[in-house]
Design a protein around this motif. Structure first.
Motif, short mmCIF file in Angstrom:
data_model
loop_
_atom_site.label_atom_id
_atom_site.label_comp_id
_atom_site.label_asym_id
_atom_site.label_seq_id
_atom_site.Cartn_x
_atom_site.Cartn_y
_atom_site.Cartn_z
N MET A 46 0.83 -1.17 0.00
CA MET A 46 0.00 0.00 0.00
C MET A 46 0.89 1.25 0.00
SD MET A 46 -3.09 1.07 2.59
CE MET A 46 -2.26 0.81 4.12
N ALA A 47 0.69 2.14 -0.98
CA ALA A 47 1.49 3.36 -1.10
C ALA A 47 0.99 4.40 -0.12
CB ALA A 47 1.41 3.90 -2.52
N THR A 48 1.92 5.07 0.52
CA THR A 48 1.58 6.12 1.48
C THR A 48 2.36 7.38 1.14
OG1 THR A 48 1.14 4.53 3.24
CG2 THR A 48 1.63 6.79 3.93
N ARG A 49 1.67 8.50 1.17
CA ARG A 49 2.36 9.80 1.06
C ARG A 49 2.65 10.28 2.48
NH1 ARG A 49 -0.08 14.05 -2.77
NH2 ARG A 49 1.86 13.87 -3.94
N HIS A 50 3.91 10.59 2.72
CA HIS A 50 4.35 11.12 4.00
C HIS A 50 4.66 12.60 3.80
CE1 HIS A 50 5.05 6.99 5.59
NE2 HIS A 50 5.31 6.76 4.32
N LEU A 51 3.91 13.46 4.47
CA LEU A 51 4.17 14.90 4.38
C LEU A 51 4.80 15.38 5.68
CD1 LEU A 51 1.03 16.56 2.72
CD2 LEU A 51 3.16 15.82 1.64
N TYR A 52 5.88 16.14 5.53
CA TYR A 52 6.54 16.80 6.65
C TYR A 52 6.32 18.29 6.41
CZ TYR A 52 8.38 12.13 6.69
OH TYR A 52 8.47 10.76 6.68
N VAL A 53 5.35 18.85 7.10
CA VAL A 53 4.90 20.21 6.83
C VAL A 53 5.50 21.15 7.87
CG1 VAL A 53 2.87 21.65 6.41
CG2 VAL A 53 2.73 19.18 6.05
N VAL A 54 6.12 22.21 7.39
CA VAL A 54 6.77 23.15 8.30
C VAL A 54 6.48 24.59 7.90
CG1 VAL A 54 8.66 21.58 8.87
CG2 VAL A 54 8.95 23.19 7.01
N ARG A 55 6.41 25.42 8.90
CA ARG A 55 6.38 26.86 8.67
C ARG A 55 7.83 27.28 8.42
NH1 ARG A 55 4.19 31.34 13.01
NH2 ARG A 55 4.23 33.12 11.59
N HIS A 56 8.02 28.24 7.55
CA HIS A 56 9.36 28.78 7.25
C HIS A 56 10.07 29.22 8.53
CE1 HIS A 56 7.70 32.70 8.18
NE2 HIS A 56 6.64 32.32 7.48
N GLY A 57 11.38 29.48 8.41
CA GLY A 57 12.14 30.00 9.54
C GLY A 57 11.75 31.43 9.87
N MET A 58 12.15 31.86 11.02
CA MET A 58 11.84 33.22 11.49
C MET A 58 12.31 34.24 10.46
SD MET A 58 12.92 34.88 15.10
CE MET A 58 12.28 36.45 15.62
N ALA A 59 11.44 35.22 10.17
CA ALA A 59 11.74 36.23 9.16
C ALA A 59 11.59 37.63 9.74
CB ALA A 59 10.80 36.06 7.96
N ASP A 60 12.21 38.60 9.07
CA ASP A 60 12.08 39.99 9.49
C ASP A 60 10.82 40.61 8.87
OD1 ASP A 60 12.69 40.71 6.82
OD2 ASP A 60 14.79 41.14 7.30
N ALA A 61 10.61 41.88 9.10
CA ALA A 61 9.42 42.57 8.62
C ALA A 61 9.36 42.64 7.09
CB ALA A 61 9.36 43.98 9.20
N PHE A 62 10.49 42.39 6.42
CA PHE A 62 10.52 42.43 4.95
C PHE A 62 10.40 41.03 4.34
CE2 PHE A 62 12.90 46.09 6.54
CZ PHE A 62 12.15 47.12 5.98
N GLY A 63 10.21 40.02 5.20
CA GLY A 63 10.03 38.66 4.71
C GLY A 63 11.31 37.90 4.44
N GLU A 64 12.44 38.44 4.86
CA GLU A 64 13.74 37.76 4.69
C GLU A 64 14.07 37.01 5.98
OE1 GLU A 64 15.26 37.66 1.81
OE2 GLU A 64 13.85 39.07 0.90
N LEU A 65 14.72 35.85 5.85
CA LEU A 65 15.09 35.09 7.04
C LEU A 65 16.07 35.86 7.90
CD1 LEU A 65 15.64 31.36 6.01
CD2 LEU A 65 13.61 32.45 6.96
N THR A 66 15.88 35.78 9.19
CA THR A 66 16.83 36.34 10.15
C THR A 66 17.92 35.30 10.39
OG1 THR A 66 15.62 35.42 12.01
CG2 THR A 66 14.98 37.66 11.27
#
Length: 195
Positions: A1-21
């Motif tokens: 039986m085939a299974t899709r495994h999803l590892y769902v994450v929110r992006h890393g912490m970002a600044d007010a301009f949307g760039e990663l800190t």
């Protein structure tokens, strides 16, 4: 039986301009270390810069894993209730019905693309945003659409959902921050007491 495994994450912490800190880059690297033991087939990301960069950092540490954009993962409000709960009134104040319908179509597209079994066993990372993590969790639990409200997640917190062929989805873990040191946990949440 085939299974899709999803590892769902929110992006890393970002600044007010949307760039990663610096903290966001460190969070993404630690997430990659955690995922490195898994047989990841692909890393998908939102088109927004904070998710793109987080996915690139994860992909660099996973080796030959393809890192690709998925427009369905873009940050959007997946569902606007007809009767908005009072604590959310300010959030939805002035929300245009046409905009709500367009974003609901995006939410449907997200589920149609990722929230289903695959034709073969797959392990995929989705680097997205808090609302999309909440929408996938709500769907996996077969909860009413309004239940996405209040399902918050930290930056690079891990949520794992499986979609087995012929069975209901299984939420394996939600908002797991075990790979992050204390100083990097709870980013992405409003201020308050933390356990």
């Amino acid at each position: 039986m085939a299974t899709r495994h999803l590892y769902v994450v929110r992006h890393g912490m970002a600044d007010a301009f949307g760039e990663l800190t610096d903290a966001g880059r460190q969070q993404s690297a630690l997430l990659a270390e955690r995922l490195a033991a898994l047989p990841i087939d692909a890393v998908w990301h939102s088109p927004l810069p904070r998710a793109v960069r987080s996915a690139q950092i994860v992909g660099e540490r996973l080796g030959d894993v393809p890192v690709r954009e998925a427009p369905e993962l873009v940050d959007h409000v997946p569902y606007v209730p007809a009767d908005v709960p009072p604590p959310w009134a300010g959030f939805f104040d002035g929300y245009d019905r046409a905009e709500a319908e367009a974003e609901a179509r995006l939410a449907d597209a997200l589920l149609a693309r990722f929230a289903r079994p695959a034709s073969a066993e797959t392990h995929e990372v989705l680097v997205t945003h808090a609302f999309q993590v909440a929408w996938l969790v709500r769907h996996a639990l077969d909860a009413p659409p309004v239940r996405w409200l209040g399902l918050s997640c930290g930056n690079t917190a891990l949520t794992a959902i499986t979609y087995p062929d012929g069975a209901s989805p299984t939420l394996l873990t939600y908002n797991d921050m075990a790979h992050l040191p204390t100083a990097l946990r709870w980013t992405g949440f409003s201020p308050g007491v933390r356990p």
